[in-house]
Design an enzyme around this catalytic site. Structure first.
Site, PDB file in Angstrom:
ATOM      1  N   SER A 125       0.837  -1.200   0.000  1.00 31.26           N
ATOM      2  CA  SER A 125       0.000   0.000   0.000  1.00 31.26           C
ATOM      3  C   SER A 125       0.868   1.245   0.000  1.00 31.26           C
ATOM      4  CB  SER A 125      -0.851  -0.031   1.271  1.00 31.26           C
ATOM      5  OG  SER A 125      -1.439   1.221   1.514  1.00 31.26           O
ATOM      6  N   TYR A 150      -1.912  -1.045  10.877  1.00 30.34           N
ATOM      7  CA  TYR A 150      -2.172  -1.595   9.542  1.00 30.34           C
ATOM      8  C   TYR A 150      -0.981  -1.322   8.619  1.00 30.34           C
ATOM      9  CZ  TYR A 150      -3.665  -1.795   4.726  1.00 30.34           C
ATOM     10  OH  TYR A 150      -3.698  -2.066   3.387  1.00 30.34           O
ATOM     11  N   LYS A 154       1.998  -3.868   6.828  1.00 30.32           N
ATOM     12  CA  LYS A 154       2.405  -3.937   5.407  1.00 30.32           C
ATOM     13  C   LYS A 154       3.918  -3.793   5.288  1.00 30.32           C
ATOM     14  CE  LYS A 154      -1.521  -4.580   3.506  1.00 30.32           C
ATOM     15  NZ  LYS A 154      -1.813  -5.843   2.842  1.00 30.32           N
TER      16      LYS A 154
HETATM   17  P1  NAD Z   1     -10.973  -6.927   1.267  1.00 27.37           P
HETATM   18  O1  NAD Z   1     -11.192  -6.921   2.732  1.00 27.37           O
HETATM   19  O2  NAD Z   1     -12.147  -6.712   0.383  1.00 27.37           O
HETATM   20  O3  NAD Z   1     -10.285  -8.298   0.834  1.00 27.37           O
HETATM   21  C1  NAD Z   1      -9.437  -9.023   1.688  1.00 27.37           C
HETATM   22  C2  NAD Z   1      -9.944 -10.458   1.698  1.00 27.37           C
HETATM   23  O4  NAD Z   1      -9.082 -11.222   2.549  1.00 27.37           O
HETATM   24  C3  NAD Z   1     -11.360 -10.587   2.250  1.00 27.37           C
HETATM   25  O5  NAD Z   1     -12.136 -11.348   1.339  1.00 27.37           O
HETATM   26  C4  NAD Z   1     -11.186 -11.325   3.581  1.00 27.37           C
HETATM   27  O6  NAD Z   1     -12.281 -12.151   3.853  1.00 27.37           O
HETATM   28  C5  NAD Z   1      -9.903 -12.086   3.339  1.00 27.37           C
HETATM   29  N1  NAD Z   1      -9.119 -12.392   4.543  1.00 27.37           N
HETATM   30  C6  NAD Z   1      -8.779 -11.543   5.558  1.00 27.37           C
HETATM   31  N2  NAD Z   1      -8.061 -12.222   6.475  1.00 27.37           N
HETATM   32  C7  NAD Z   1      -7.919 -13.491   6.042  1.00 27.37           C
HETATM   33  C8  NAD Z   1      -7.288 -14.664   6.543  1.00 27.37           C
HETATM   34  N3  NAD Z   1      -6.657 -14.639   7.709  1.00 27.37           N
HETATM   35  N4  NAD Z   1      -7.355 -15.801   5.821  1.00 27.37           N
HETATM   36  C9  NAD Z   1      -8.001 -15.830   4.634  1.00 27.37           C
HETATM   37  N5  NAD Z   1      -8.633 -14.772   4.119  1.00 27.37           N
HETATM   38  C10 NAD Z   1      -8.594 -13.606   4.800  1.00 27.37           C
HETATM   39  O7  NAD Z   1      -9.821  -5.883   0.950  1.00 27.37           O
HETATM   40  P2  NAD Z   1      -9.304  -5.322  -0.447  1.00 27.37           P
HETATM   41  O8  NAD Z   1      -9.646  -3.894  -0.508  1.00 27.37           O
HETATM   42  O9  NAD Z   1      -9.694  -6.227  -1.547  1.00 27.37           O
HETATM   43  O10 NAD Z   1      -7.735  -5.411  -0.174  1.00 27.37           O
HETATM   44  C11 NAD Z   1      -6.967  -6.524  -0.602  1.00 27.37           C
HETATM   45  C12 NAD Z   1      -5.547  -6.331  -0.135  1.00 27.37           C
HETATM   46  O11 NAD Z   1      -5.037  -5.123  -0.664  1.00 27.37           O
HETATM   47  C13 NAD Z   1      -5.384  -6.237   1.379  1.00 27.37           C
HETATM   48  O12 NAD Z   1      -4.194  -6.897   1.754  1.00 27.37           O
HETATM   49  C14 NAD Z   1      -5.269  -4.751   1.623  1.00 27.37           C
HETATM   50  O13 NAD Z   1      -4.529  -4.466   2.781  1.00 27.37           O
HETATM   51  C15 NAD Z   1      -4.527  -4.316   0.375  1.00 27.37           C
HETATM   52  N6  NAD Z   1      -4.753  -2.898   0.040  1.00 27.37           N
HETATM   53  C16 NAD Z   1      -6.022  -2.420  -0.050  1.00 27.37           C
HETATM   54  C17 NAD Z   1      -6.243  -1.084  -0.331  1.00 27.37           C
HETATM   55  C18 NAD Z   1      -7.644  -0.522  -0.374  1.00 27.37           C
HETATM   56  O14 NAD Z   1      -7.797   0.689  -0.184  1.00 27.37           O
HETATM   57  N7  NAD Z   1      -8.677  -1.319  -0.644  1.00 27.37           N
HETATM   58  C19 NAD Z   1      -5.163  -0.241  -0.557  1.00 27.37           C
HETATM   59  C20 NAD Z   1      -3.870  -0.766  -0.482  1.00 27.37           C
HETATM   60  C21 NAD Z   1      -3.685  -2.103  -0.174  1.00 27.37           C
HETATM   61  C1  WQD Z   2      -9.362   9.598   1.107  1.00 31.76           C
HETATM   62  C2  WQD Z   2      -9.571  11.093   1.344  1.00 31.76           C
HETATM   63  C3  WQD Z   2      -9.822  11.659   3.664  1.00 31.76           C
HETATM   64  C4  WQD Z   2     -13.630   9.517   4.166  1.00 31.76           C
HETATM   65  C5  WQD Z   2      -6.700   4.632   3.129  1.00 31.76           C
HETATM   66  C6  WQD Z   2      -5.605   3.923   3.859  1.00 31.76           C
HETATM   67  C7  WQD Z   2      -4.576   3.420   2.890  1.00 31.76           C
HETATM   68  C8  WQD Z   2      -5.222   2.598   1.779  1.00 31.76           C
HETATM   69  C9  WQD Z   2      -6.338   3.331   1.131  1.00 31.76           C
HETATM   70  C10 WQD Z   2      -5.243   0.313   2.407  1.00 31.76           C
HETATM   71  C11 WQD Z   2      -8.784  11.634   2.538  1.00 31.76           C
HETATM   72  C12 WQD Z   2     -11.102  11.949   2.896  1.00 31.76           C
HETATM   73  C13 WQD Z   2     -12.477  10.065   3.654  1.00 31.76           C
HETATM   74  C14 WQD Z   2     -14.681  10.396   4.565  1.00 31.76           C
HETATM   75  C15 WQD Z   2     -13.335  12.265   3.877  1.00 31.76           C
HETATM   76  N1  WQD Z   2      -5.813   1.397   2.282  1.00 31.76           N
HETATM   77  N2  WQD Z   2     -12.326  11.409   3.499  1.00 31.76           N
HETATM   78  N3  WQD Z   2     -14.476  11.742   4.383  1.00 31.76           N
HETATM   79  O1  WQD Z   2      -6.921   7.642   3.944  1.00 31.76           O
HETATM   80  O2  WQD Z   2      -6.103   8.015   1.568  1.00 31.76           O
HETATM   81  O3  WQD Z   2      -6.133   5.768   2.475  1.00 31.76           O
HETATM   82  O4  WQD Z   2      -7.264   3.757   2.143  1.00 31.76           O
HETATM   83  O5  WQD Z   2      -4.092   0.067   2.229  1.00 31.76           O
HETATM   84  O6  WQD Z   2      -3.681   2.668   3.623  1.00 31.76           O
HETATM   85  O7  WQD Z   2      -5.004   4.809   4.788  1.00 31.76           O
HETATM   86  O8  WQD Z   2      -8.271   6.813   1.940  1.00 31.76           O
HETATM   87  O9  WQD Z   2     -10.644   6.799   1.319  1.00 31.76           O
HETATM   88  O10 WQD Z   2     -10.040   6.909   3.764  1.00 31.76           O
HETATM   89  O11 WQD Z   2      -9.601   8.907   2.328  1.00 31.76           O
HETATM   90  O12 WQD Z   2     -13.201  13.493   3.748  1.00 31.76           O
HETATM   91  O13 WQD Z   2     -15.732   9.988   5.068  1.00 31.76           O
HETATM   92  O14 WQD Z   2     -10.946  11.313   1.652  1.00 31.76           O
HETATM   93  O15 WQD Z   2      -9.585  12.632   4.630  1.00 31.76           O
HETATM   94  O16 WQD Z   2      -8.394  12.936   2.209  1.00 31.76           O
HETATM   95  P1  WQD Z   2      -6.819   7.180   2.555  1.00 31.76           P
HETATM   96  P2  WQD Z   2      -9.715   7.284   2.373  1.00 31.76           P
END
Ligand code: NAD
Ligand code: WQD
Length: 340
Positions: A125, A150, A154
């Site tokens: 991330s 979190y 990562k």
């Molecule tokens: P998500 O929660 O929709 O998907 C994660 C999946 O992993 C879920 O289906 C959950 O049931 C499963 N899971 C969690 N713990 C588990 C375990 N112990 N064993 C088996 N399955 C398990 O999330 P997402 O948004 O699809 O994110 C996928 C990956 O990408 C995550 O690792 C997340 O940290 C990373 N990521 C997400 C974002 C974002 O903003 N969505 C941004 C950067 C990185």
């Molecule tokens: C985006 C913008 C908020 C909600 C997070 C994690 C990051 C990654 C992606 C997993 C910011 C603003 C948000 C609301 C708002 N996840 N906001 N009102 O914080 O950039 O990133 O998700 O890896 O690790 O930190 O994403 O969607 O929460 O926020 O004003 O109700 O929207 O302040 O500027 P963020 P976000």
């Protein structure tokens, strides 16, 4: 045809990636404990792709179950999405987050070693960059300052994988650092389905648009940005899914550690995202300005030229496509995926 074990493959990014993998000729095998997803997503993948992926309901912390799956299939590599991802929850439950994300990854790596599977693509991330000193963010920026468990989880997993590659140089490890994934499949049948109150901006706005929530709280309008609200690099989940297919195609069989930012290179403010959703749903959306959210940075966007050069990938979908596709999904499925 490559068999790829997809941990967390039923989740938001994993499910869209499975779809694009099938279209590109890969065979995803989903391993998910459904802690943050529903099994019904698999039917949607099948309806769109014409293929039903094999699914195991299992937990990556369960070594025995992983061993069984590796024994049953010839697995060419792993895409590792499984993990908990809510920043705020991670601050309240650090032990659970480290246990699920870090310990779960260690168990997965042990099972991979035992099965002699040495290729992994990991969901990292942009959060690992903390608060960078300049924009856009390059892959070689320091990654020392994640501000919550979190983000730390990562970072720890990235370090573990890098140490593994040092010790065993025949491993292929790809770290994909996602920026802000949003959007949904254009069919409107698959999308993000957060449980409870959404933590992230786009699903929150989508729930306001569909009438599930009254108004958006904008966290701060006094940042040094285009209009005072926070700026992020929002990337369409289908572009992100294509990025995984590109990583499978160009990096899976190359030893070493490969690190890529997956973003668009373009930042948008909270207000700009809100306006894109107003266009998509055809009506104005209520909001209020609130204080800044603890831990937020003013702005953040990627330099993704390394992925363009080495993975032959770049994001192509616009902010209005992200909003249109999210709205199609949200309005067709106001309560997300059905239970069965
Ligand atoms: P998500 O929660 O929709 O998907 C994660 C999946 O992993 C879920 O289906 C959950 O049931 C499963 N899971 C969690 N713990 C588990 C375990 N112990 N064993 C088996 N399955 C398990 O999330 P997402 O948004 O699809 O994110 C996928 C990956 O990408 C995550 O690792 C997340 O940290 C990373 N990521 C997400 C974002 C974002 O903003 N969505 C941004 C950067 C990185
Ligand atoms: C985006 C913008 C908020 C909600 C997070 C994690 C990051 C990654 C992606 C997993 C910011 C603003 C948000 C609301 C708002 N996840 N906001 N009102 O914080 O950039 O990133 O998700 O890896 O690790 O930190 O994403 O969607 O929460 O926020 O004003 O109700 O929207 O302040 O500027 P963020 P976000």
């Amino acid at each position: 045809m490559s068999n790829i074990l997809v941990t967390g493959g039923a989740g938001y990014i994993g499910s869209h990636t499975c779809l694009q993998m099938i279209a590109a000729g890969f065979t995803p095998i989903i391993f998910d404990n459904f802690s943050n997803s529903k099994p019904t997503v698999v039917k949607r993948i099948a309806a769109i792709s014409g293929q039903t992926p094999q699914v195991y309901q299992g937990d990556i912390r369960n070594r025995h179950h992983l061993d069984e799956v590796f024994a049953q299939h010839h697995i060419d590599g792993v895409i590792h999405f499984a993990g908990l991802k809510a920043v705020g929850e991670s601050m309240a439950k650090p032990v659970e987050y480290y246990e699920n994300n870090v310990s779960g990854t260690l168990t997965l790596l042990q099972a991979m070693q035992a099965a002699n599977v040495k290729r992994i693509i990991f969901s990292s991330s942009a959060t690992v960059y903390g608060e960078p000193e300049s924009m856009p963010i390059h892959e070689d920026f320091p990654t020392l300052s994640a501000t919550n468990p979190y983000g730390q989880s990562k970072l720890m997993i990235e370090r573990i994988l890098q140490d593994l590659a040092k010790a065993q140089p025949d491993w292929s490890i790809t770290l994909l650092r996602y920026f802000n994934p949003v959007g949904a499949h254009p069919s409107g049948t698959m999308g993000e389905d957060p449980q409870g109150v959404p933590n992230n901006l786009a699903p929150y706005i989508a729930q306001v648009a569909v009438g599930r929530r009254e108004k958006l709280s904008i966290f701060g309008n006094d940042y040094p940005t285009v209009d005072g609200s926070g700026v992020r690099d929002y990337i369409h989940v289908m572009d992100l899914a294509d990025g995984h297919v590109a990583a499978l195609t160009y990096r899976l069989k190359q030893a070493g550690v490969h690190i890529y930012n997956l973003g668009t290179g373009q930042g948008y403010s909270v207000l700009q995202v809100l306006h894109a959703f107003e266009q998509a749903c055809g009506h104005s959306l209520a909001y209020q300005i609130c204080p800044r959210r603890a831990g937020d940075i003013a702005e953040c966007w990627a330099d993704s030229t390394k992925a363009a050069k080495e993975l032959h990938w770049q994001a192509t979908r616009s902010l209005s496509q992200m909003a249109d596709d999210t709205w199609r999904w949200q309005s067709n499925n106001p309560n997300g995926y059905p239970e069965s």
